[in-house]
Motif scaffolding. Structure first.
Motif, PDB file in Angstrom:
ATOM      1  N   GLU A  55       0.803  -1.221   0.000  1.00 47.93           N
ATOM      2  CA  GLU A  55       0.000   0.000   0.000  1.00 47.93           C
ATOM      3  C   GLU A  55       0.837   1.272   0.000  1.00 47.93           C
ATOM      4  OE1 GLU A  55      -3.544   0.365   2.321  1.00 47.93           O
ATOM      5  OE2 GLU A  55      -3.696  -1.799   2.505  1.00 47.93           O
ATOM      6  N   GLU A  56       1.129   1.829   1.182  1.00 47.63           N
ATOM      7  CA  GLU A  56       1.808   3.117   1.274  1.00 47.63           C
ATOM      8  C   GLU A  56       3.326   3.018   1.223  1.00 47.63           C
ATOM      9  OE1 GLU A  56       2.451   1.391   5.033  1.00 47.63           O
ATOM     10  OE2 GLU A  56       0.572   1.493   3.927  1.00 47.63           O
ATOM     11  N   THR A  57       3.853   1.821   1.058  1.00 43.62           N
ATOM     12  CA  THR A  57       5.301   1.618   1.036  1.00 43.62           C
ATOM     13  C   THR A  57       5.711   0.881  -0.227  1.00 43.62           C
ATOM     14  OG1 THR A  57       5.349   1.473   3.449  1.00 43.62           O
ATOM     15  CG2 THR A  57       7.260   0.593   2.259  1.00 43.62           C
ATOM     16  N   ARG A  58       6.704   1.431  -0.909  1.00 45.96           N
ATOM     17  CA  ARG A  58       7.361   0.757  -2.022  1.00 45.96           C
ATOM     18  C   ARG A  58       8.817   0.630  -1.639  1.00 45.96           C
ATOM     19  NH1 ARG A  58       4.518   3.473  -7.393  1.00 45.96           N
ATOM     20  NH2 ARG A  58       2.642   2.179  -7.238  1.00 45.96           N
ATOM     21  N   ARG A  70       8.006   5.903   1.260  1.00 49.29           N
ATOM     22  CA  ARG A  70       6.637   6.046   1.743  1.00 49.29           C
ATOM     23  C   ARG A  70       5.845   7.020   0.869  1.00 49.29           C
ATOM     24  NH1 ARG A  70       7.806   1.870   4.662  1.00 49.29           N
ATOM     25  NH2 ARG A  70       8.607   2.236   6.713  1.00 49.29           N
ATOM     26  N   PHE A  71       4.573   6.736   0.740  1.00 52.42           N
ATOM     27  CA  PHE A  71       3.650   7.601   0.009  1.00 52.42           C
ATOM     28  C   PHE A  71       3.607   8.955   0.705  1.00 52.42           C
ATOM     29  CE2 PHE A  71      -0.725   9.149  -0.730  1.00 52.42           C
ATOM     30  CZ  PHE A  71      -0.709   9.183  -2.116  1.00 52.42           C
ATOM     31  N   GLN A  72       3.762  10.035  -0.054  1.00 50.91           N
ATOM     32  CA  GLN A  72       3.868  11.368   0.550  1.00 50.91           C
ATOM     33  C   GLN A  72       2.719  12.303   0.197  1.00 50.91           C
ATOM     34  OE1 GLN A  72       6.333  12.149   2.760  1.00 50.91           O
ATOM     35  NE2 GLN A  72       6.934  10.013   2.553  1.00 50.91           N
ATOM     36  N   ASN A  73       1.652  11.802  -0.364  1.00 48.78           N
ATOM     37  CA  ASN A  73       0.584  12.673  -0.847  1.00 48.78           C
ATOM     38  C   ASN A  73      -0.612  12.736   0.099  1.00 48.78           C
ATOM     39  OD1 ASN A  73      -0.599  14.439  -2.641  1.00 48.78           O
ATOM     40  ND2 ASN A  73      -1.413  12.857  -3.966  1.00 48.78           N
ATOM     41  N   ALA A  74      -0.474  12.218   1.289  1.00 46.46           N
ATOM     42  CA  ALA A  74      -1.589  12.207   2.240  1.00 46.46           C
ATOM     43  C   ALA A  74      -1.255  13.127   3.402  1.00 46.46           C
ATOM     44  CB  ALA A  74      -1.855  10.785   2.724  1.00 46.46           C
ATOM     45  N   MET A  79       4.515  10.380   6.589  1.00 46.29           N
ATOM     46  CA  MET A  79       5.317   9.163   6.709  1.00 46.29           C
ATOM     47  C   MET A  79       6.748   9.464   6.292  1.00 46.29           C
ATOM     48  SD  MET A  79       2.673   6.354   5.192  1.00 46.29           S
ATOM     49  CE  MET A  79       1.595   7.401   4.224  1.00 46.29           C
ATOM     50  N   THR A  80       7.683   8.730   6.841  1.00 45.42           N
ATOM     51  CA  THR A  80       9.098   8.950   6.587  1.00 45.42           C
ATOM     52  C   THR A  80       9.694   7.759   5.849  1.00 45.42           C
ATOM     53  OG1 THR A  80       9.213  10.179   8.666  1.00 45.42           O
ATOM     54  CG2 THR A  80      11.286   9.497   7.704  1.00 45.42           C
ATOM     55  N   ASP A  81      10.520   8.063   4.850  1.00 45.22           N
ATOM     56  CA  ASP A  81      11.258   7.012   4.161  1.00 45.22           C
ATOM     57  C   ASP A  81      12.279   6.406   5.130  1.00 45.22           C
ATOM     58  OD1 ASP A  81       9.817   7.822   1.969  1.00 45.22           O
ATOM     59  OD2 ASP A  81      11.531   8.550   0.835  1.00 45.22           O
ATOM     60  N   GLU A  82      12.734   5.196   4.797  1.00 41.79           N
ATOM     61  CA  GLU A  82      13.726   4.523   5.631  1.00 41.79           C
ATOM     62  C   GLU A  82      14.809   3.936   4.750  1.00 41.79           C
ATOM     63  OE1 GLU A  82      12.024   1.836   8.578  1.00 41.79           O
ATOM     64  OE2 GLU A  82      10.125   2.929   8.412  1.00 41.79           O
ATOM     65  N   LEU A  83      16.043   3.989   5.255  1.00 41.80           N
ATOM     66  CA  LEU A  83      17.205   3.437   4.561  1.00 41.80           C
ATOM     67  C   LEU A  83      18.041   2.656   5.566  1.00 41.80           C
ATOM     68  CD1 LEU A  83      19.068   3.338   2.003  1.00 41.80           C
ATOM     69  CD2 LEU A  83      20.214   5.363   2.969  1.00 41.80           C
TER      70      LEU A  83
END
Length: 158
Positions: A55-58, A70-74, A79-83
């Motif tokens: 869903e909100e994570t690719r 993370r999806f950033q349009n909501a 939500m924060t990306d992770e590495l």
């Protein structure tokens, strides 16, 4: 034994090939591969990454890195990306996304994720671009916040 990066989506073409169903194909765009040659130890040009979506994570996973975009349009659901550097942090405990020394790595992995999903998504079901879900979603409020109150899964309750 296979030391390659594989994904659960590889099971469909692998089982189809094992059962002799040569023309079996997924109904949507897919990067799925037949694992048979790798399991037999036959050398191939094997991809160095697997991609997945929830869903909100690719995300992309390589032998060395995991990047979760993370999806950033909501607006109501930031939500924060992770590495994660899997070679040093296999349990994914230290998110390196904010560290400047990893910015180039993050940018490259983010570009690969975007390119992959540009190729392997069907617009009709691409949640990140306003598409509908094929069935229920975990948080329909997030998608309604992004795409409007009329947004709904295509086959609710499926």
């Amino acid at each position: 034994m296979c030391d390659e990066l594989v994904s659960q989506i590889d099971l469909f073409p692998t089982l189809a090939a094992m059962t002799g169903v040569a023309d079996a194909r997924p109904s949507l765009p897919s990067s799925a591969r037949d694992l048979g040659p790798a399991l037999r130890g036959e050398m191939q040009d094997w991809p160095d990454a697997i991609f997945f979506e929830q869903e909100e994570t690719r995300a992309i996973r390589t032998r060395e890195w995991l990047y979760a975009m993370r999806f950033q349009n909501a607006g109501s659901y930031p939500m924060t990306d992770e590495l994660y550097h899997l070679a040093n942090d296999p349990l994914e405990r230290t998110n390196l996304i904010e560290l400047p020394e990893h910015a180039a790595t993050a940018d490259g992995l983010r570009d690969r994720i975007s390119s992959f999903f540009d190729t392997h998504s069907e617009q009709r079901f691409d949640l990140w671009r306003g598409g509908s879900a094929k069935s229920n979603v975990t948080c329909d409020k997030l998608w309604k916040d992004a795409w409007g109150e009329d947004w709904a899964p295509e086959f609710p309750g499926a």
